[in-house]
Design a protein around this motif. Structure first.
Motif, PDB file in Angstrom:
ATOM      1  N   THR A  17       2.385   6.849   5.717  1.00 35.07           N
ATOM      2  CA  THR A  17       3.820   7.069   5.517  1.00 35.07           C
ATOM      3  C   THR A  17       4.317   6.348   4.277  1.00 35.07           C
ATOM      4  OG1 THR A  17       4.204   7.336   7.895  1.00 35.07           O
ATOM      5  CG2 THR A  17       6.103   6.716   6.558  1.00 35.07           C
ATOM      6  N   MET A  18       3.908   5.108   4.111  1.00 36.02           N
ATOM      7  CA  MET A  18       4.395   4.303   2.991  1.00 36.02           C
ATOM      8  C   MET A  18       3.893   4.844   1.655  1.00 36.02           C
ATOM      9  SD  MET A  18       4.223   0.173   2.522  1.00 36.02           S
ATOM     10  CE  MET A  18       2.471   0.079   2.111  1.00 36.02           C
ATOM     11  N   PHE A  19       2.596   5.139   1.561  1.00 38.04           N
ATOM     12  CA  PHE A  19       2.053   5.583   0.275  1.00 38.04           C
ATOM     13  C   PHE A  19       2.498   6.997  -0.078  1.00 38.04           C
ATOM     14  CE2 PHE A  19      -1.259   2.231   1.075  1.00 38.04           C
ATOM     15  CZ  PHE A  19      -0.856   1.420   0.028  1.00 38.04           C
ATOM     16  N   GLU A  20       2.550   7.881   0.902  1.00 33.56           N
ATOM     17  CA  GLU A  20       3.025   9.234   0.597  1.00 33.56           C
ATOM     18  C   GLU A  20       4.505   9.206   0.231  1.00 33.56           C
ATOM     19  OE1 GLU A  20      -0.131  12.056   3.016  1.00 33.56           O
ATOM     20  OE2 GLU A  20       1.881  11.776   3.852  1.00 33.56           O
ATOM     21  N   GLY A  21       5.237   8.203   0.733  1.00 31.68           N
ATOM     22  CA  GLY A  21       6.645   8.062   0.374  1.00 31.68           C
ATOM     23  C   GLY A  21       6.860   7.687  -1.074  1.00 31.68           C
ATOM     24  N   ILE A  22       5.834   7.149  -1.722  1.00 29.23           N
ATOM     25  CA  ILE A  22       5.939   6.838  -3.160  1.00 29.23           C
ATOM     26  C   ILE A  22       5.021   7.754  -3.976  1.00 29.23           C
ATOM     27  CG2 ILE A  22       6.679   4.451  -2.823  1.00 29.23           C
ATOM     28  CD1 ILE A  22       3.789   3.554  -3.307  1.00 29.23           C
ATOM     29  N   ASN A  23       4.659   8.892  -3.347  1.00 27.81           N
ATOM     30  CA  ASN A  23       3.882   9.947  -4.026  1.00 27.81           C
ATOM     31  C   ASN A  23       2.488   9.497  -4.473  1.00 27.81           C
ATOM     32  OD1 ASN A  23       5.984  11.942  -3.853  1.00 27.81           O
ATOM     33  ND2 ASN A  23       7.059  10.820  -5.469  1.00 27.81           N
ATOM     34  N   VAL A  24       1.874   8.652  -3.656  1.00 24.76           N
ATOM     35  CA  VAL A  24       0.481   8.272  -3.900  1.00 24.76           C
ATOM     36  C   VAL A  24      -0.388   9.086  -2.944  1.00 24.76           C
ATOM     37  CG1 VAL A  24      -1.230   6.424  -3.737  1.00 24.76           C
ATOM     38  CG2 VAL A  24       1.040   5.945  -4.677  1.00 24.76           C
ATOM     39  N   GLU A  25      -1.417   9.733  -3.472  1.00 21.67           N
ATOM     40  CA  GLU A  25      -2.283  10.551  -2.616  1.00 21.67           C
ATOM     41  C   GLU A  25      -3.101   9.668  -1.684  1.00 21.67           C
ATOM     42  OE1 GLU A  25      -5.752  14.027  -2.907  1.00 21.67           O
ATOM     43  OE2 GLU A  25      -4.680  13.388  -4.732  1.00 21.67           O
ATOM     44  N   VAL A  26      -3.113  10.037  -0.415  1.00 25.96           N
ATOM     45  CA  VAL A  26      -3.830   9.264   0.606  1.00 25.96           C
ATOM     46  C   VAL A  26      -5.048  10.047   1.078  1.00 25.96           C
ATOM     47  CG1 VAL A  26      -3.702   8.341   2.955  1.00 25.96           C
ATOM     48  CG2 VAL A  26      -1.768   8.044   1.384  1.00 25.96           C
ATOM     49  N   VAL A  27      -6.187   9.374   1.136  1.00 28.05           N
ATOM     50  CA  VAL A  27      -7.381   9.926   1.778  1.00 28.05           C
ATOM     51  C   VAL A  27      -7.561   9.138   3.075  1.00 28.05           C
ATOM     52  CG1 VAL A  27      -9.868  10.321   1.640  1.00 28.05           C
ATOM     53  CG2 VAL A  27      -8.435  10.558  -0.417  1.00 28.05           C
ATOM     54  N   GLU A  28      -7.156   9.747   4.177  1.00 27.35           N
ATOM     55  CA  GLU A  28      -7.251   9.043   5.453  1.00 27.35           C
ATOM     56  C   GLU A  28      -8.719   8.836   5.825  1.00 27.35           C
ATOM     57  OE1 GLU A  28      -4.511  10.272   8.708  1.00 27.35           O
ATOM     58  OE2 GLU A  28      -4.090  11.966   7.356  1.00 27.35           O
ATOM     59  N   PHE A 114       4.812 -10.933  -1.535  1.00 30.32           N
ATOM     60  CA  PHE A 114       3.778  -9.970  -1.160  1.00 30.32           C
ATOM     61  C   PHE A 114       4.108  -8.583  -1.710  1.00 30.32           C
ATOM     62  CE2 PHE A 114       2.270  -6.706   1.824  1.00 30.32           C
ATOM     63  CZ  PHE A 114       0.902  -6.970   1.830  1.00 30.32           C
ATOM     64  N   LEU A 115       5.355  -8.147  -1.545  1.00 31.96           N
ATOM     65  CA  LEU A 115       5.767  -6.828  -2.031  1.00 31.96           C
ATOM     66  C   LEU A 115       5.727  -6.759  -3.553  1.00 31.96           C
ATOM     67  CD1 LEU A 115       8.705  -6.038   0.427  1.00 31.96           C
ATOM     68  CD2 LEU A 115       6.382  -5.129   0.479  1.00 31.96           C
ATOM     69  N   LYS A 116       6.058  -7.860  -4.198  1.00 34.38           N
ATOM     70  CA  LYS A 116       5.973  -7.892  -5.669  1.00 34.38           C
ATOM     71  C   LYS A 116       4.527  -7.720  -6.123  1.00 34.38           C
ATOM     72  CE  LYS A 116      10.028 -10.715  -6.857  1.00 34.38           C
ATOM     73  NZ  LYS A 116      10.491 -12.027  -7.357  1.00 34.38           N
ATOM     74  N   GLU A 117       3.615  -8.416  -5.452  1.00 36.67           N
ATOM     75  CA  GLU A 117       2.199  -8.293  -5.805  1.00 36.67           C
ATOM     76  C   GLU A 117       1.712  -6.869  -5.572  1.00 36.67           C
ATOM     77  OE1 GLU A 117      -2.203 -10.176  -4.712  1.00 36.67           O
ATOM     78  OE2 GLU A 117      -0.419 -10.846  -3.620  1.00 36.67           O
ATOM     79  N   LEU A 118       2.093  -6.286  -4.427  1.00 35.36           N
ATOM     80  CA  LEU A 118       1.687  -4.921  -4.119  1.00 35.36           C
ATOM     81  C   LEU A 118       2.251  -3.940  -5.139  1.00 35.36           C
ATOM     82  CD1 LEU A 118       0.313  -2.902  -2.221  1.00 35.36           C
ATOM     83  CD2 LEU A 118       2.398  -2.879  -0.843  1.00 35.36           C
ATOM     84  N   SER A 119       3.517  -4.116  -5.504  1.00 37.82           N
ATOM     85  CA  SER A 119       4.160  -3.182  -6.429  1.00 37.82           C
ATOM     86  C   SER A 119       3.547  -3.238  -7.825  1.00 37.82           C
ATOM     87  CB  SER A 119       5.668  -3.466  -6.508  1.00 37.82           C
ATOM     88  OG  SER A 119       5.907  -4.739  -7.078  1.00 37.82           O
ATOM     89  N   SER A 120       2.907  -4.365  -8.161  1.00 42.34           N
ATOM     90  CA  SER A 120       2.296  -4.477  -9.489  1.00 42.34           C
ATOM     91  C   SER A 120       1.155  -3.482  -9.681  1.00 42.34           C
ATOM     92  CB  SER A 120       1.787  -5.908  -9.718  1.00 42.34           C
ATOM     93  OG  SER A 120       0.679  -6.194  -8.866  1.00 42.34           O
ATOM     94  N   TYR A 121       0.595  -2.976  -8.591  1.00 40.22           N
ATOM     95  CA  TYR A 121      -0.477  -1.990  -8.683  1.00 40.22           C
ATOM     96  C   TYR A 121       0.067  -0.565  -8.826  1.00 40.22           C
ATOM     97  CZ  TYR A 121      -3.574  -5.740  -7.145  1.00 40.22           C
ATOM     98  OH  TYR A 121      -4.278  -6.917  -7.047  1.00 40.22           O
ATOM     99  N   PHE A 122       1.381  -0.414  -8.685  1.00 44.75           N
ATOM    100  CA  PHE A 122       2.014   0.902  -8.778  1.00 44.75           C
ATOM    101  C   PHE A 122       3.221   0.815  -9.721  1.00 44.75           C
ATOM    102  CE2 PHE A 122       0.192   0.172  -4.578  1.00 44.75           C
ATOM    103  CZ  PHE A 122      -0.699   1.229  -4.471  1.00 44.75           C
ATOM    104  N   PRO A 123       2.974   0.556 -11.003  1.00 45.27           N
ATOM    105  CA  PRO A 123       4.068   0.272 -11.957  1.00 45.27           C
ATOM    106  C   PRO A 123       5.011   1.447 -12.191  1.00 45.27           C
ATOM    107  CG  PRO A 123       1.965   0.542 -13.109  1.00 45.27           C
ATOM    108  CD  PRO A 123       1.660   0.499 -11.649  1.00 45.27           C
TER     109      PRO A 123
END
Length: 356
Positions: A17-28, A114-123
């Motif tokens: 839910t979180m990654f698809e919400g920011i348009n990142v393709e998920v491979v479950e 934590f969220l800042k660190e995570l967001s750095s991978y999705f600039p």
């Protein structure tokens, strides 16, 4: 980027839910099966614990399905979990896989960092979209856990075997695919009503058992041979002492629960021993004092914090006069033998209740 992650209960639903919400393709990662475990066992050190082996199998299956990025938690402390991500990364490189690995330390009360660190991978992700996706993922997690808590009571009273589990699985899939909070609330309400409609059996002796132990085995049914379902089908109401929402929220914020654990564990364990060892001791005392009929501890074979806790809760069992059974799991664990132990434990609890 095609991102994947390990299975751990409803974690798949939340991260998807979180990654698809920011348009990142998920491979479950495919659902955990004996194949997943066999792959993980083949490429893991012999005496590493069961969650490590299952996670490694998750990663290999997802990489074979096209994933190119893995996200995994790291950490420090007595539990070996903090080393898993790095060790698994080296194994996957040795096997020839090409991928990126994001290893994040748990928040430990620093959610913003934590969220800042995570967001750095999705600039390229706009922060408002990320916040919206994160909030909706948390809402799904809370609803999913509420629904499971109801299941673990109501399934012990089902009038048609297997129907309650099927209802739960169907509505968990609907929760996973919900598009907004209003739809989510409607699904929960409808699913709960269906669970109640199938839970009309009345029992002369109604047993209640609390499940304590290591967090991964608590959350991932495959790893514990679906012990909650087995207990429910024996007519036993189950209280799981850890859910994904508890684990993540208490990691994200400095909440009073840690003080509660220390209060209940006082006199038995006065320090954190890593993993969920302190939780196990505290919850054993807590639910003994709530007059539950019994406690079952579940943990991976070789898990040091839980082995330490096992010795301590044996003393709690004597002091509080409550039966405690400890079950350890690895890839060689057989379902038939464990089912026999659960049935014997139920018989013990019923005999005790009749003597009261």
């Amino acid at each position: 980027m095609k991102i994947t992650y390990p299975h751990m209960g409803s974690l798949n639903m939340i991260l998807k839910t979180m990654f698809e919400g920011i348009n990142v393709e998920v491979v479950e990662p495919p659902p955990v099966t004996n194949k997943t475990l066999s792959i993980g066992v083949k490429y893991s050190p012999e005496f590493v614990c069961l969650p490590y082996k299952i996670n490694l199998g998750n990663f290999i299956e997802a990489l074979e399905n096209g994933a190119d990025t893995i996200i995994m938690l790291g950490g420090i402390g007595p539990c070996r979990f903090g080393y898993y991500g790095q060790a698994q990364k080296e194994t996957l490189i040795d096997l020839g896989y090409k991928f990126n690995m994001i290893i994040l330390d748990p928040p430990h009360g620093r959610l913003v960092d934590f969220l800042k660190e995570l967001s750095s991978y999705f600039p390229d992700v706009y922060w408002k979209d990320a916040l919206k996706a994160f909030i909706f993922a948390v809402q799904k997690m809370i609803i999913a856990d509420k629904f499971e808590k109801k299941l673990l009571i109501l399934r012990a009273h089902e009038n048609r075997a297997g129907v309650t589990t099927k209802i739960f699985e169907d509505y968990m899939e609907k929760i996973k695919n919900a598009k907004n909070k209003k739809e989510l609330d409607g699904i929960y309400k409808e699913g709960l009503e269906k669970l109640r409609q199938n839970a009309t059996t009345k029992r002369e002796i109604q047993l209640k058992v609390a499940l304590v132990g290591e967090i991964y085995l608590m959350l991932e049914p495959f790893s514990n041979l679906d012990i909650c379902r087995s207990l429910n089908e024996l007519g036993i109401e189950v209280t799981k002492t850890d859910f994904l929402s508890d684990y993540l929220i208490n990691s994200a914020f400095k909440l009073p629960q840690r003080m509660e654990f220390k209060k209940y564990a006082h006199g038995y364990l006065e320090r954190d021993i890593g993993g969920h060892g302190l939780n196990t001791v505290a919850n054993t005392v807590k639910y003994a004092e709530k007059n539950y009929d019994g406690i079952i501890q579940i943990f991976p074979f070789t898990c040091t914090p839980e082995i330490v806790a096992q010795g301590i809760i044996a003393k709690v069992s004597r002091d509080k006069n409550i039966p405690v059974m400890s079950l350890s799991y690895d890839e060689k664990t057989g379902e038939a033998g464990y089912q026999t132990r659960l049935e014997a434990f139920k018989d013990l609890l019923e005999r005790r209740r009749l003597k009261i």
